[in-house]
Design an enzyme around this catalytic site. Sequence first.
Site, PDB file in Angstrom:
ATOM      1  N   HIS A 154       0.823  -1.221   0.000  1.00 29.00           N
ATOM      2  CA  HIS A 154       0.000   0.000   0.000  1.00 29.00           C
ATOM      3  C   HIS A 154       0.851   1.263   0.000  1.00 29.00           C
ATOM      4  CE1 HIS A 154      -4.082  -1.648   0.661  1.00 29.00           C
ATOM      5  NE2 HIS A 154      -3.375  -2.706   1.008  1.00 29.00           N
ATOM      6  N   ASP A 362       3.507   9.326  -0.258  1.00 33.68           N
ATOM      7  CA  ASP A 362       2.321   8.560   0.119  1.00 33.68           C
ATOM      8  C   ASP A 362       2.081   7.513  -0.953  1.00 33.68           C
ATOM      9  OD1 ASP A 362       0.091   7.975   1.716  1.00 33.68           O
ATOM     10  OD2 ASP A 362      -0.416  10.094   1.922  1.00 33.68           O
TER      11      ASP A 362
HETATM   12  P1  ADQ Z   1      -2.991   5.591   5.286  1.00 32.77           P
HETATM   13  O1  ADQ Z   1      -1.733   6.376   5.281  1.00 32.77           O
HETATM   14  O2  ADQ Z   1      -3.569   5.271   6.600  1.00 32.77           O
HETATM   15  O3  ADQ Z   1      -2.829   4.212   4.489  1.00 32.77           O
HETATM   16  P2  ADQ Z   1      -4.852   7.377   3.661  1.00 32.77           P
HETATM   17  O4  ADQ Z   1      -5.044   6.914   2.267  1.00 32.77           O
HETATM   18  O5  ADQ Z   1      -4.219   8.711   3.844  1.00 32.77           O
HETATM   19  O6  ADQ Z   1      -4.150   6.227   4.430  1.00 32.77           O
HETATM   20  O7  ADQ Z   1      -6.255   7.483   4.459  1.00 32.77           O
HETATM   21  C1  ADQ Z   1      -6.995   6.424   4.795  1.00 32.77           C
HETATM   22  C2  ADQ Z   1      -8.384   6.699   5.364  1.00 32.77           C
HETATM   23  O8  ADQ Z   1      -8.343   7.123   6.719  1.00 32.77           O
HETATM   24  C3  ADQ Z   1      -9.194   7.714   4.595  1.00 32.77           C
HETATM   25  O9  ADQ Z   1     -10.442   7.148   4.334  1.00 32.77           O
HETATM   26  C4  ADQ Z   1      -9.326   8.888   5.537  1.00 32.77           C
HETATM   27  O10 ADQ Z   1     -10.566   9.580   5.422  1.00 32.77           O
HETATM   28  C5  ADQ Z   1      -9.195   8.241   6.897  1.00 32.77           C
HETATM   29  N1  ADQ Z   1      -8.553   9.212   7.783  1.00 32.77           N
HETATM   30  C6  ADQ Z   1      -7.328   9.727   7.634  1.00 32.77           C
HETATM   31  N2  ADQ Z   1      -7.087  10.639   8.606  1.00 32.77           N
HETATM   32  C7  ADQ Z   1      -8.185  10.677   9.376  1.00 32.77           C
HETATM   33  C8  ADQ Z   1      -8.558  11.432  10.519  1.00 32.77           C
HETATM   34  N3  ADQ Z   1      -7.736  12.341  11.041  1.00 32.77           N
HETATM   35  N4  ADQ Z   1      -9.778  11.200  11.065  1.00 32.77           N
HETATM   36  C9  ADQ Z   1     -10.603  10.301  10.523  1.00 32.77           C
HETATM   37  N5  ADQ Z   1     -10.322   9.584   9.432  1.00 32.77           N
HETATM   38  C10 ADQ Z   1      -9.132   9.764   8.856  1.00 32.77           C
HETATM   39  C11 ADQ Z   1      -2.064   3.529   3.542  1.00 32.77           C
HETATM   40  C12 ADQ Z   1      -1.108   4.321   2.650  1.00 32.77           C
HETATM   41  C13 ADQ Z   1      -1.872   5.259   1.725  1.00 32.77           C
HETATM   42  C14 ADQ Z   1      -2.910   4.473   0.931  1.00 32.77           C
HETATM   43  C15 ADQ Z   1      -3.771   3.626   1.846  1.00 32.77           C
HETATM   44  C16 ADQ Z   1      -4.696   2.697   1.055  1.00 32.77           C
HETATM   45  O11 ADQ Z   1      -0.194   5.061   3.463  1.00 32.77           O
HETATM   46  O12 ADQ Z   1      -0.979   5.893   0.827  1.00 32.77           O
HETATM   47  O13 ADQ Z   1      -3.747   5.371   0.215  1.00 32.77           O
HETATM   48  O14 ADQ Z   1      -2.972   2.797   2.688  1.00 32.77           O
HETATM   49  O15 ADQ Z   1      -3.966   1.885   0.183  1.00 32.77           O
END
Ligand code: ADQ
Length: 457
Positions: A154, A362
């Site tokens: 991911h 990211d």
């Molecule tokens: P993350 O870095 O966790 O995951 P990201 O894609 O930025 O993921 O967000 C994931 C989800 O979490 C989104 O639906 C977002 O709305 C929710 N979220 C984020 N911050 C939040 C907050 N403060 N409060 C509530 N909800 C929140 C990893 C990788 C990413 C990749 C994903 C999926 O790092 O690059 O996009 O996996 O593959």
Amino acid sequence: MARLVVVSNRVPLPGQGQRAGGLAIVLQDVMDSVGLWFGWSGNTTPEGGNTVQTVTHRNTEYATIDLSEDEYQKFYIGYANSSLWPLLHFRQGLLEFRREDLEGYRAVNQLYSKSLQPLLQPDDLIWVHDYHLIPMGGQLRRLGVRNRVGFYLHIPFVPHSVFSALPQGDRLLQDMCEYDVVGFQTEEHRADFLDTVRQTLGHDITGDGVIHVPGRPVQTIVAPVGIDGLAFGRQAERAARSKNNKRLMDSLNHRHLMIGVDRLDYSKGLPNRFEAFNRLLTRFPEHSQHVSYLQVAVPSREEVTEYAQLRPILNRMAGDINGRHGTFDWVPLRYMSQGVSRSTLAGFHRVSRVGLVTPLRDGMNLVAHEYVAAQNPEDPGVLVLSRFAGAASYLQDALIVNPNDPDEIAEAMHTAFTMPLQERRLRHARLFESVLRLTARSYCNTFLNALSNKPGG
Ligand code: ADQ
């Protein structure tokens, strides 16, 4: 039809509510096709992972193990999040490596593999997720598992010169080459992986991205994650009429809102974003009193030193910005470090004139997709997006910025706030098309077609 077995570090058990984080969001739209979801319960217990607990909910069996505190520290806090996470986000300087953590990481992977193996059926398709679990494919094979096994990363992969900083990195690459299919978010991540494999292990690689490990091909694919954009849009429309949104709108007092939603993680580039806002108000004083910036940043991985250090830095910066620019009736930056539900956030996105997604690196960043999906097409907001988010490969009609330059981000904020309606609509229409193309379902189909060896996969 073959049963789908999903393996991830953490299993979101039914009824536990949603945490901020990508995988659960991506798979929730395709849960009807998951037969078994296996992984860590999220609990640490003195006896660790000796027993598998199962619960069935809507045709999916959830099987979890606990970890001991020592396993959790070495595997999760240590190797996964202090070695692999910084390295694969290009932060070589933050990489901390200890051999005992690496051995702990491999031991926990072996625990997962041994606990999963008795639950498997001969036709199962096994889909392992993310950097926590790279060794599992090879370990399952050595336990006699003959099923097709795929791995999806991911987060980004890095160029060979960066990857080579990781002690014993060649073992990890060999582990990745034990899978039948390895998937990435973008073509760039895949290309960096293939080049690293070529230079480190010397395997032949053909133009279709197949690695010719002696006796066995490993297929690499690009399968970008996405969301159900139409459903998220409907959720945003409903949430925009909610009490929370009304309270937010009342508090804005006709000012424009700019929003950022992130896990509190150094990869998300929050200090630069705060500094950019400071520069916006300094260099473009016409926005003073007319804009409010809401940053929601929910804490994560606080046991990792760099994460714990980030919080006071942002607290101080937020205080400085509000002290310097605020007035008795205007707080420029609203900074929240509590979780907010996804549906409430959907409503907040919808009424925000600017969405900020400026990670330093990211894998994808789903918040960018969510911001676009939440907009009202008649009066849409503008997405400011880092060129180093995987999302930038797909959402090219955003205002693309280099997240290392706060001035550039500030200029993009200014452009976004002053963009004429016609251009906002045009950009949004194109962005929304891209968001609708990249759904959670298309992501799963692309990966599973390749894993089940279907033509076109
Ligand atoms: P993350 O870095 O966790 O995951 P990201 O894609 O930025 O993921 O967000 C994931 C989800 O979490 C989104 O639906 C977002 O709305 C929710 N979220 C984020 N911050 C939040 C907050 N403060 N409060 C509530 N909800 C929140 C990893 C990788 C990413 C990749 C994903 C999926 O790092 O690059 O996009 O996996 O593959």
